[in-house]
Design a protein around this motif. Structure first.
Motif, PDB file in Angstrom:
ATOM      1  N   TYR A  39       0.181   4.199  -2.808  1.00 63.79           N
ATOM      2  CA  TYR A  39      -0.106   5.612  -2.576  1.00 63.79           C
ATOM      3  C   TYR A  39       1.029   6.513  -3.060  1.00 63.79           C
ATOM      4  N   TRP A  63       0.823  -1.202   0.000  1.00 63.06           N
ATOM      5  CA  TRP A  63       0.000   0.000   0.000  1.00 63.06           C
ATOM      6  C   TRP A  63       0.857   1.251   0.000  1.00 63.06           C
ATOM      7  N   SER A  64       2.053   1.190   0.568  1.00 63.09           N
ATOM      8  CA  SER A  64       2.948   2.334   0.500  1.00 63.09           C
ATOM      9  C   SER A  64       3.324   2.634  -0.944  1.00 63.09           C
ATOM     10  N   ALA A 108      -1.851   5.772   5.429  1.00 68.70           N
ATOM     11  CA  ALA A 108      -1.516   5.712   4.004  1.00 68.70           C
ATOM     12  C   ALA A 108      -2.325   6.712   3.202  1.00 68.70           C
ATOM     13  N   GLU A 109      -3.610   6.810   3.495  1.00 69.94           N
ATOM     14  CA  GLU A 109      -4.468   7.737   2.764  1.00 69.94           C
ATOM     15  C   GLU A 109      -4.446   9.142   3.354  1.00 69.94           C
ATOM     16  N   GLU A 133       0.699   9.621  -5.894  1.00 72.93           N
ATOM     17  CA  GLU A 133       1.189  10.973  -5.659  1.00 72.93           C
ATOM     18  C   GLU A 133       2.249  11.397  -6.650  1.00 72.93           C
TER      19      GLU A 133
END
Length: 763
Positions: A175, A171-172, A574-575, A179
């Motif tokens: 995201y 998940w890192s 994360a979000e 970005e």
């Protein structure tokens, strides 16, 4: 004079009891028959796959005859029972050129030419004039010998990034990929994830994943479909064509056939891992305008996915599910992923579905069966999951492309591949700083593989369609698929994409003082005053709204409170959003999760007993972009309209300091300006002295405190505020108000004059 080479790979999806199907190919008056498939149920590929036809071809593409396909099954009479037919037009896209012959101008895929060169299996890659790294990035100079890895200087470490960076999971990367606006600099030690906004087959550089063979639909006998019609096909023909001119000079040997180095045509047992990440823009299925979506995966006769694992009340669900299946490809090649809406009483409604041809991904030379990561990890969340290590994969690539085997140096920091030498120093500016780095040879091989036109570690976005509304998109699904043939050995561990759970935090906000607040009331003596109090809550959590006590009769706009607010909340790191779960309606059975930025809202009010309270000022503080406070009330001033934080407090010029991330700093203290909107613009209306402290749920449990000035009153201890003795409600203590609230020194001479006048009147 031209030649047509045919790759007849196999037949797919024929319905009914098929005995021994075979293909009839008709082109320009010539007919080609393939041998029949003896056991279609166990192996739907043709026993012989390469064929050749020779025909006099016109120069112009529009006059080139189409290829007509017909599939026959064994029957009592020859040629048998006609199962389906198809027509292949626009043969210019299959025009290619014999090895050693240059293409005429305009024959490439230039957008205006009529010919398109198709890369054929079994041919070696073209060797560029420079190495691939120079060819792709435009370098003209040859590579210089690299500095040994032990002599490379370490890059400067960013302390703040080191504090924030923890064990990087999938998940890192996800995201970070969302970005990243541009490309990550070359040589950066970062895992990269490529997010495609379309299906992997629609990415132009991957040629629809049909570089090995194309899929031609077969329809029912009775003529081709009419324009505008989309009849359901009765089967598919897997194959490819290559059209090239034959030499006109006598005695010149024809070019060698293209279809030589072919993979085995026998079915392969494979392990398939399907990763479903999230969906968005789903079509609603409930009367509330939302849905309760869940995922179901079907491959062959196997179906996975439980209806009780749904995400309630959303059109943008985050699934984070991995499904593992075994399949025999091509007997079970069509992977179907369906998103359904969970209903209390079945059957559930289908939102949409998408189908993936696993055979094309397994046969594609773009290596679409498992995406290539950027970095080689031997363990951890990003561990290498393919069956072959990078160096072995590079050897296999060279063997299948007809290239010499790669030669590595003894220390693994250099490799010669495709007649070019690559050094590890070209790809890594410094020794690896990430965890669980692989040996130099494997890292170098992976860097070379990433310069090839292979599918990277990715996430594809697939459109969902429903048979109830054909042609209308019902949403999008982000996912990826890994395919591992069992004959290559066991694969690596699966990727953990379980959704991150929100972490519990508690924000402790102490309101110490207010200064320079506007006084909106006038007392009986004509003095301007206000009864000030402060309210606060976190954005989206109005039910947690808290209020200080009231500082009565503020005659100078100054108020003292020493009051503590406590705001527990759930945060998705994360979000970078707060997760708020609440029931939208009384009859709702499931909570709806809202995601909002972590923002503290404070308001200053003037208390009134017989009318609505007056609004005095507003302060909004985003916890991740907290404006730096002023050290004193005198230096606290409003931010100029149109400017953004950060703003430098003080009078001396200098560079502005950046905002504070309270999730990393954990504490902040100082003065912040309150604003009030009038006539469409904001102006300064007062100043608030606050101290903010952010704790995890476990830390808050270990260090309990009370709201306001309640017990336990510590961390820090809040003493009663120092207020004027006249700071009381008038009808509760009227005598105290008369004693301390009225300034009797102003009425001494007035009383004496009145007494003298009274005596004169009586005389």
């Amino acid at each position: 004079l031209g030649s047509l080479q045919v790759l007849a790979w196999g037949l797919r999806g024929l319905r009914g009891a098929v005995q021994e199907p075979r293909l009839e190919l008709h082109w320009g008056g010539q007919t080609l028959w393939t041998p029949g498939i003896k056991d279609f149920a166990s192996n739907p590929n043709f026993p012989s796959t390469a064929f050749l036809l020779t025909l006099t071809l016109p120069e112009e593409e529009q006059f080139m005859p189409p290829i007509r396909l017909r599939v026959w099954d064994k029957g009592p009479r020859e040629p048998g029972v006609l199962l389906g037919q198809g027509c292949v037009q626009g043969l210019g896209r299959y025009r290619c050129w014999a090895p050693g012959h240059e293409q005429p101008p305009g024959s490439g895929n230039t957008g205006t030419g009529s010919y398109t060169v198709v890369p054929m299996p079994g041919t070696a890659w073209p060797i560029p004039a420079h190495p691939w790294w120079a060819w792709e990035w435009g370098y003209q100079e040859p590579p210089v010998p690299p500095v040994p890895p032990t002599a490379l200087p370490l890059p400067p470490q960013d302390t703040e990034e080191e504090e924030e960076e923890e064990e990087v999971d999938w998940w890192s990367k996800f995201y970070m990929a969302l970005e990243d606006k541009g490309e990550i600099p070359w040589g950066a030690n970062r895992d990269r994830l490529k997010i495609y906004g379309c299906e992997l087959e629609a990415v132009p550089e991957f040629q629809g994943l049909q570089d090995f063979c194309h899929t031609f639909l077969l329809h029912k006998p009775g003529g081709p479909p009419r324009p505008g019609e989309d009849p359901e096909p009765v089967g598919e023909f897997k194959g490819l064509f290559c059209i090239y001119p034959l030499p006109k000079e006598p005695g010149v040997s024809p070019p060698p056939p293209h279809f030589q180095q072919l993979p085995p045509s026998t079915p392969q047992e494979c392990l398939v891992r399907v990763y479903i990440v999230r969906a968005f823009d789903l079509s609603p299925r409930d009367v509330t305008g939302l849905s309760d979506p869940y995922v179901r995966v079907s491959l062959g006769k196997k179906t996975l996915g439980q209806r009780d694992q749904y995400v309630p009340n959303t059109l943008e669900p985050v699934f984070g599910r991995m499904f593992e299946l075994t399949a025999t490809i091509p007997l079970e090649k069509d992977l179907r992923v369906t998103v359904l809406d969970h209903d209390r009483l079945p059957p559930d409604q289908e939102i949409g579905s998408t189908t993936i041809d696993l055979e094309n991904r397994l046969l594609s030379q773009h290596r679409a069966h498992c995406g290539l990561p950027t970095l080689h990890h031997t363990a951890g969340p990003a561990a290498w999951r393919d069956q072959l290590c990078p160096s072995r994969t590079l050897e296999l690539v060279a063997a299948t492309r007809g290239l010499p085997s790669p030669q590595f140096s003894p220390d693994g920091t250099a490799v010669t591949f495709n007649h070019h030498t690559f050094y590890l120093g070209h790809f890594e500016r410094c020794p690896p700083t990430f965890r669980h780095a692989g040996p130099p040879q494997e890292r170098l091989a992976l860097h070379v593989l990433n310069r090839c036109p292979f599918v990277p570690e990715h996430l594809e976005t697939r459109a969902l369609y429903s048979s109830a509304q054909p042609g209308l998109e019902q949403g999008k699904l982000q996912m990826w698929v890994d395919i591992f043939p069992t004959n290559l050995g066991p694969p690596g561990p699966p990727v953990n994409i379980d959704p991150r759970k929100a972490e519990g935090y508690e924000l402790r906000c102490v309101v110490w003082n207010v200064r320079d607040m506007e006084m909106g009331d006038i007392n009986l003596l004509g003095q301007r005053m206000s009864d000030i109090y402060v309210t606060g809550w976190l954005d989206g959590l109005w039910e947690q709204r808290q209020q200080t006590d009231i500082h009565y009769r503020c005659l100078d706009g100054h108020g003292a409170f020493n009051w503590r607010f406590l705001f527990p909340f759930e945060f998705l790191a994360a979000e970078k959003l707060c997760a708020i779960g609440r029931r939208e309606h009384i009859w709702s059975l499931d909570e709806t999760v809202l995601k909002v930025p972590p923002k503290l809202i404070l308001q200053v009010w003037d208390n009134d007993k017989f009318k609505a309270d007056d609004f005095l000022g507003l302060l909004e503080l985003e916890l991740r972009q907290l404006p730096r406070p002023a050290p004193s009330a005198r230096l606290c001033r409003a931010v100029p309209e149109g400017s953004r934080w950060p703003w430098r407090w003080g009078r001396t010029p200098g560079p502005a300091l950046g905002p504070i991330n309270l999730f990393r700093a954990r504490r902040a203290w100082g003065w912040w300006p309150c604003r009030l909107q009038e006539d469409g613009s904001w102006r300064l209306s007062g100043k608030l002295e606050l101290s903010l402290e952010l704790l995890t749920a476990q830390e808050a449990e270990e260090r309990p405190v009370g709201k306001g000035r309640e017990e336990p009153n510590k961390y820090p201890v809040l003493p009663p505020p120092r207020r004027s003795k006249a700071s009381v409600l008038w009808f509760r203590s009227p005598l105290r108000l008369l004693r301390y609230g009225v300034h009797w020194r102003y009425f001494g001479w007035a009383g004496l004059v009145l007494a003298v006048l009274l005596l004169l009147f009586l005389m």
